[in-house]
Design an enzyme around this catalytic site. Structure first.
Site, PDB file in Angstrom:
ATOM      1  N   CYS A   2     -11.312   2.886   5.894  1.00 21.82           N
ATOM      2  CA  CYS A   2     -12.735   3.325   6.334  1.00 21.82           C
ATOM      3  C   CYS A   2     -12.127   3.845   7.626  1.00 21.82           C
ATOM      4  O   CYS A   2     -11.813   3.592   8.697  1.00 21.82           O
ATOM      5  CB  CYS A   2     -13.858   2.606   6.516  1.00 21.82           C
ATOM      6  SG  CYS A   2     -14.145   1.375   6.167  1.00 21.82           S
ATOM      7  N   ARG A  27      -7.957   6.643   4.497  1.00 22.31           N
ATOM      8  CA  ARG A  27      -7.727   5.611   5.614  1.00 22.31           C
ATOM      9  C   ARG A  27      -9.141   4.535   3.827  1.00 22.31           C
ATOM     10  O   ARG A  27      -9.165   3.720   4.198  1.00 22.31           O
ATOM     11  CB  ARG A  27      -8.774   5.728   6.394  1.00 22.31           C
ATOM     12  CG  ARG A  27      -8.005   6.224   7.924  1.00 22.31           C
ATOM     13  CD  ARG A  27      -8.629   5.931   8.377  1.00 22.31           C
ATOM     14  NE  ARG A  27      -9.413   4.434   9.126  1.00 22.31           N
ATOM     15  CZ  ARG A  27      -8.068   3.807  10.391  1.00 22.31           C
ATOM     16  NH1 ARG A  27      -6.761   5.015  10.940  1.00 22.31           N
ATOM     17  NH2 ARG A  27      -8.696   2.862  10.839  1.00 22.31           N
ATOM     18  N   TRP A  76     -13.690   2.672   2.607  1.00 20.44           N
ATOM     19  CA  TRP A  76     -12.684   1.482   1.925  1.00 20.44           C
ATOM     20  C   TRP A  76     -13.311   0.315   1.172  1.00 20.44           C
ATOM     21  O   TRP A  76     -13.470  -0.302   2.693  1.00 20.44           O
ATOM     22  CB  TRP A  76     -11.312   0.880   2.435  1.00 20.44           C
ATOM     23  CG  TRP A  76     -10.839   0.178   1.189  1.00 20.44           C
ATOM     24  CD1 TRP A  76     -10.032   0.911   0.433  1.00 20.44           C
ATOM     25  CD2 TRP A  76     -10.282  -1.579   1.570  1.00 20.44           C
ATOM     26  NE1 TRP A  76      -9.063  -0.145  -0.367  1.00 20.44           N
ATOM     27  CE2 TRP A  76      -9.652  -1.357   0.343  1.00 20.44           C
ATOM     28  CE3 TRP A  76     -10.552  -2.288   1.533  1.00 20.44           C
ATOM     29  CZ2 TRP A  76      -8.597  -2.482  -0.051  1.00 20.44           C
ATOM     30  CZ3 TRP A  76     -10.350  -3.757   1.385  1.00 20.44           C
ATOM     31  CH2 TRP A  76      -8.974  -3.263   0.656  1.00 20.44           C
ATOM     32  N   ASN A 103     -16.565   0.624  10.545  1.00 21.82           N
ATOM     33  CA  ASN A 103     -15.136   0.069   9.205  1.00 21.82           C
ATOM     34  C   ASN A 103     -14.822  -1.575  10.021  1.00 21.82           C
ATOM     35  O   ASN A 103     -14.900  -1.580  11.555  1.00 21.82           O
ATOM     36  CB  ASN A 103     -14.196   0.864  10.297  1.00 21.82           C
ATOM     37  CG  ASN A 103     -13.078   0.495  10.296  1.00 21.82           C
ATOM     38  OD1 ASN A 103     -12.298   0.068   9.202  1.00 21.82           O
ATOM     39  ND2 ASN A 103     -12.153   0.356  11.123  1.00 21.82           N
ATOM     40  N   GLY A 104     -15.082  -2.425   8.987  1.00 22.13           N
ATOM     41  CA  GLY A 104     -14.274  -3.222   9.712  1.00 22.13           C
ATOM     42  C   GLY A 104     -15.200  -4.599   8.626  1.00 22.13           C
ATOM     43  O   GLY A 104     -15.429  -3.631   8.049  1.00 22.13           O
ATOM     44  N   GLU A 487      11.736  -1.823  -1.946  1.00 22.64           N
ATOM     45  CA  GLU A 487      10.819  -0.301  -1.044  1.00 22.64           C
ATOM     46  C   GLU A 487      10.950   0.501  -3.230  1.00 22.64           C
ATOM     47  O   GLU A 487       9.714   0.798  -3.003  1.00 22.64           O
ATOM     48  CB  GLU A 487      11.066   0.658  -0.743  1.00 22.64           C
ATOM     49  CG  GLU A 487      10.596   2.037   0.031  1.00 22.64           C
ATOM     50  CD  GLU A 487       9.536   1.917   0.404  1.00 22.64           C
ATOM     51  OE1 GLU A 487       8.695   0.585   0.361  1.00 22.64           O
ATOM     52  OE2 GLU A 487       8.507   3.237   0.201  1.00 22.64           O
ATOM     53  N   LYS A 491       7.120   0.880  -4.267  1.00 23.88           N
ATOM     54  CA  LYS A 491       6.918   2.609  -4.505  1.00 23.88           C
ATOM     55  C   LYS A 491       6.089   2.566  -5.560  1.00 23.88           C
ATOM     56  O   LYS A 491       4.867   3.783  -5.980  1.00 23.88           O
ATOM     57  CB  LYS A 491       8.180   3.735  -4.375  1.00 23.88           C
ATOM     58  CG  LYS A 491       8.141   4.356  -2.961  1.00 23.88           C
ATOM     59  CD  LYS A 491       7.042   4.619  -1.799  1.00 23.88           C
ATOM     60  CE  LYS A 491       6.628   4.696  -1.347  1.00 23.88           C
ATOM     61  NZ  LYS A 491       5.741   3.145   0.057  1.00 23.88           N
ATOM     62  N   GLU A 494       2.831   0.767  -6.537  1.00 24.71           N
ATOM     63  CA  GLU A 494       0.983   1.965  -6.248  1.00 24.71           C
ATOM     64  C   GLU A 494       1.556   2.841  -6.759  1.00 24.71           C
ATOM     65  O   GLU A 494      -0.014   3.768  -7.147  1.00 24.71           O
ATOM     66  CB  GLU A 494       1.408   1.330  -4.866  1.00 24.71           C
ATOM     67  CG  GLU A 494       2.148   2.405  -3.895  1.00 24.71           C
ATOM     68  CD  GLU A 494       2.515   2.200  -2.204  1.00 24.71           C
ATOM     69  OE1 GLU A 494       1.327   1.923  -1.893  1.00 24.71           O
ATOM     70  OE2 GLU A 494       3.818   2.795  -1.620  1.00 24.71           O
ATOM     71  N   HIS A 510      20.881 -15.679 -11.331  1.00 25.45           N
ATOM     72  CA  HIS A 510      19.809 -17.011 -10.565  1.00 25.45           C
ATOM     73  C   HIS A 510      18.801 -16.584 -11.199  1.00 25.45           C
ATOM     74  O   HIS A 510      17.543 -17.854 -10.995  1.00 25.45           O
ATOM     75  CB  HIS A 510      19.684 -16.946  -8.995  1.00 25.45           C
ATOM     76  CG  HIS A 510      21.518 -17.193  -8.925  1.00 25.45           C
ATOM     77  ND1 HIS A 510      22.192 -18.198  -8.605  1.00 25.45           N
ATOM     78  CD2 HIS A 510      22.126 -15.759  -8.673  1.00 25.45           C
ATOM     79  CE1 HIS A 510      23.895 -18.209  -8.355  1.00 25.45           C
ATOM     80  NE2 HIS A 510      23.643 -16.894  -7.774  1.00 25.45           N
ATOM     81  N   LYS A 613      -5.050   3.380   3.219  1.00 27.96           N
ATOM     82  CA  LYS A 613      -3.906   3.472   4.187  1.00 27.96           C
ATOM     83  C   LYS A 613      -3.767   2.283   5.661  1.00 27.96           C
ATOM     84  O   LYS A 613      -2.676   1.662   5.302  1.00 27.96           O
ATOM     85  CB  LYS A 613      -3.583   4.780   5.019  1.00 27.96           C
ATOM     86  CG  LYS A 613      -2.124   4.880   5.232  1.00 27.96           C
ATOM     87  CD  LYS A 613      -1.366   6.217   5.580  1.00 27.96           C
ATOM     88  CE  LYS A 613       0.052   6.787   6.086  1.00 27.96           C
ATOM     89  NZ  LYS A 613       0.871   6.217   5.241  1.00 27.96           N
TER      90      LYS A 613
HETATM   91  C1  F6R Z   1       3.395   1.223   1.052  1.00 28.28           C
HETATM   92  C2  F6R Z   1       2.829   1.531   2.306  1.00 28.28           C
HETATM   93  C3  F6R Z   1       2.215  -0.344   3.035  1.00 28.28           C
HETATM   94  C4  F6R Z   1       2.441   0.019   4.797  1.00 28.28           C
HETATM   95  C5  F6R Z   1       1.736  -1.453   5.378  1.00 28.28           C
HETATM   96  C6  F6R Z   1       1.663  -0.851   6.972  1.00 28.28           C
HETATM   97  O1  F6R Z   1       3.458   2.611   1.200  1.00 28.28           O
HETATM   98  O2  F6R Z   1       2.017   2.943   3.353  1.00 28.28           O
HETATM   99  O3  F6R Z   1       3.117  -0.659   2.077  1.00 28.28           O
HETATM  100  O4  F6R Z   1       3.503   0.163   4.653  1.00 28.28           O
HETATM  101  O5  F6R Z   1       0.497  -1.541   4.845  1.00 28.28           O
HETATM  102  O6  F6R Z   1       1.178  -0.467   7.295  1.00 28.28           O
HETATM  103  P1  F6R Z   1       1.124  -0.070   8.775  1.00 28.28           P
HETATM  104  O7  F6R Z   1       2.999   0.413   8.771  1.00 28.28           O
HETATM  105  O8  F6R Z   1       0.298   1.237   9.124  1.00 28.28           O
HETATM  106  O9  F6R Z   1       1.328  -1.142   9.665  1.00 28.28           O
END
Ligand code: F6R
Length: 618
Positions: A2, A27, A76, A103-104, A487, A491, A494, A510, A613
């Site tokens: 949010c 967000r 969100w 937010n929360g 990673e 990527k 997601e 294994h 995010k």
């Molecule tokens: C994936 C991504 C998330 C963040 C994770 C931590 O692309 O962005 O996996 O890396 O939510 O977020 P921060 O770095 O803000 O603590």
């Protein structure tokens, strides 16, 4: 999760709110809404499920009056589906004169709602947030003092919340409260702002205040007052925001993610700037919260983070152990906190977070501090809670990252991890100074190397377009290539909603090799053929093993690697560099692959489904 914004001042409030929400949309994008109080003193609200554009259309069909005070929200969803009714703001009281955004999560909302229902309150939504709106409105009816009513109610709420409130009867004030969720004040000239982070108002001012835990803000155009939840005055500390507004706009790119991938040479250069002398020695003045004695006393480092940031920790582990000989453990923040981990006063916690607001990481660091450990943050966002609560901070200077999927923040985190490794190597005397300086000089070459990679991505873009129908993609790597493989898989999951897994290449036989069948695409991160630890031949053997079982191999390898081309259907070459630093380069083709494949599938790369995010709930 949010995004929230509040404004009071002479500008068109709607423009300020929508501009801020546009920059905060990363967000959460389940719904959006705004409330303003018109010059005539009427509270008006518009809100709509879906992305911000839906709200903009709603306002176009039902325009809002001119106003100089208002609040805005991008959601969100937690409590209640993402519908128009559950969108914020929520109105409080029988006459709906109060508007609230949140937010929360209000953890005791069930008991509070029961109390309100018993008193005959009618609810318009299924959210926890609406409870707070009605409680504040009712308390105001009783006390006639809005700040007092606000404080009385926020003191009754449990959980995590940033709450902003405006009331029709007091059209010059926005009230805000913060507990376990972010809130920053933007200071203007005859105008003031509130935001979840500085992106909300970066277009208007670079002067900001980070609001502390359990604090209330009384914001007017000409004044800002901060109090504790108990009413004690707080003297806040101002800081200067070093992000500029253009960094938070697409600037002609097709997506924020495309722009942020292209920003990576700058993100690496800016993270190194002022921290590496031209002779390669590292200067980390930010760590003066940790004395030389503290560093000598460290017997173990625990790195905590989530998601992509945790892969930056995995890379840092290889470098820190190699150069400093301090044992490093990498922990997902949410697992670490709840398993009674061993943390002592000699443990250094390194918490890595782009947002600095990830609740899991905040809870992990708070727990470690309670055990007496020192906390060093690697963080991208000024004024963030993690930075405030840590003993020292190394800021990654990646600039605002708007796309939900992290790219430039990751390479900046990895860069900061390498700097820390060299710094600790020197502090502990575990690696010869001359060698550390040589490595420092190699690190200085990385921004140019990143540019070199970015200029040669066309073939992998073409490959991604052809693979839009892939059902599953595997990623293999060893050493620092292993977190890169993880990673690459994250990527793709997601952004393109494709099943993907990353494995340590040595682990394949294994178990996971059973997944390989005819045509299975497998990315392999190939280490340098000059790697002293001779991992190159081992990875080539791993490639042979999967090829023999029908895998289609896509390799990321070093320029000059004469062998890999014989065994892979596609090779993306990256410049030669110190093998331990190669993760900064090898991850870039994987980011680009995921972006192109997602685009080829017609998906929204900046705002993938179900994600937000900044994950500010546990
Ligand atoms: C994936 C991504 C998330 C963040 C994770 C931590 O692309 O962005 O996996 O890396 O939510 O977020 P921060 O770095 O803000 O603590």
């Amino acid at each position: 999760m949010c995004g929230i914004i509040g404004y009071v001042g002479p500008k068109s409030t709607l423009d300020v709110l929508l501009g801020g929400l546009r920059r905060l949309e990363y967000r959460g994008y389940d719904s959006a809404g705004v409330s303003v109080i018109s010059a005539g003193g009427n509270l008006e609200t518009r809100k709509k499920a879906g992305k911000l554009d839906n709200l903009v259309s709603e306002i176009t069909s039902h325009p809002l009056p001119e106003s100089h005070i208002g609040i805005g929200h991008t959601r969100w969803a937690t409590h209640g589906a993402p519908t128009d009714g559950n969108a914020h703001p929520h109105l409080g009281g029988p006459t709906s004169k109060l508007s609230l955004i949140h937010n929360g999560i209000i953890e005791n909302f069930g008991a509070l709602k029961a109390e309100l229902l018993a008193a005959g309150t009618k609810f318009a939504s299924e959210t926890d947030s609406e409870v707070a709106a009605h409680l504040i409105a009712a308390e105001f009816e009783k006390t006639g003092d809005l700040p007092k009513a606000f404080a009385n109610v926020v003191n009754r709420l449990h959980g995590a919340f940033t709450i902003l409130v405006i009331h029709e009867s007091q059209p010059d004030v926005v009230l805000a409260a913060r507990r376990n969720a972010p809130l920053v004040i933007g200071l203007g000239d005859g105008e003031n702002f509130l935001g979840s982070d500085v992106a909300a108002f970066v277009e208007h001012t670079d002067r900001a205040i980070s609001v502390g835990q359990d604090e209330i803000v009384i914001l007017r155009a000409g004044s800002v007052e901060v109090r504790t939840f108990d009413g004690a005055p707080v003297t806040p500390t101002e800081f200067k925001v070093d992000w500029d507004a253009s960094a938070a706009s697409k600037g002609g790119w097709s997506s924020f993610m495309a722009k942020e991938i292209a920003d990576q040479p700058q993100a690496v250069a800016d993270t190194l700037m002022g921290r590496l002398e031209s002779d390669g020695s590292v200067v980390l003045q930010e760590i003066d919260g940790l004395s030389a004695e503290d560093i000598k006393n460290i017997d173990r480092i625990i790195m905590v983070a989530c998601g992509t940031a945790s892969y930056a920790c995995d890379v840092a582990k290889y470098a820190i152990e190699k150069f400093s000989r301090i044992p490093v453990q990498v922990e997902l923040s949410h697992e670490f906190r709840y398993r009674d981990p061993i943390v002592t006063e000699r443990t250094l916690i390194v918490a890595v977070s782009q947002s600095g607001e990830t609740m899991d990481t905040l809870m992990a660091t708070r727990y470690a501090k309670e055990q007496g450990a020192k906390v060093l943050a690697i963080c991208n966002t000024q004024g963030a809670t993690l930075a405030r609560e840590s003993d020292a901070v190394i800021y990654t200077h990646a600039g605002p990252e708007v796309a939900v999927a992290s790219t430039k923040a990751l390479v900046a985190q990895i860069t900061a991890g390498y700097l820390l490794a060299l710094f600790l190597g020197a502090g502990r005397g575990a690696t010869a100074q001359a060698e550390l300086r040589r490595l420092g000089q190699e690190l200085l070459k990385m921004p140019a190397n990143v540019t070199h990679v970015l200029e040669r991505l066309e073939p992998i873009r073409e490959l991604a377009k052809k693979m839009a129908d892939a059902k599953s993609v595997l990623f293999l790597g060893r050493n620092v290539g292993f977190p890169v493989a993880m990673e690459g898989a994250l990527k793709l999951k997601e952004l393109a909603y494709i099943h993907a897994e990353g494995f340590a290449a040595g682990e394949l036989k294994h178990g996971p090799i059973a997944l390989i069948e005819e045509g299975q695409p497998v990315f392999v991160i190939v280490p340098s053929p000059d790697d002293v630890d001779s991992l190159h031949p081992k990875v080539i053997s791993n490639i042979q093993e999967i090829r023999a079982r029908g895998a289609k191999v896509i390799a990321i390898a070093e320029e000059g690697d004469a062998e890999v081309g014989n065994y892979a259907e596609h090779v993306t070459y990256v410049p030669k560099c110190e093998n331990i630093f190669s993760s900064i380069l090898t991850v870039i083709p994987l980011q680009c692959f995921a972006l192109e494949l997602s685009t080829a599938k017609g998906l929204d790369v900046d705002q993938p489904r179900n994600l937000a995010k900044s994950v500010t709930v546990e």
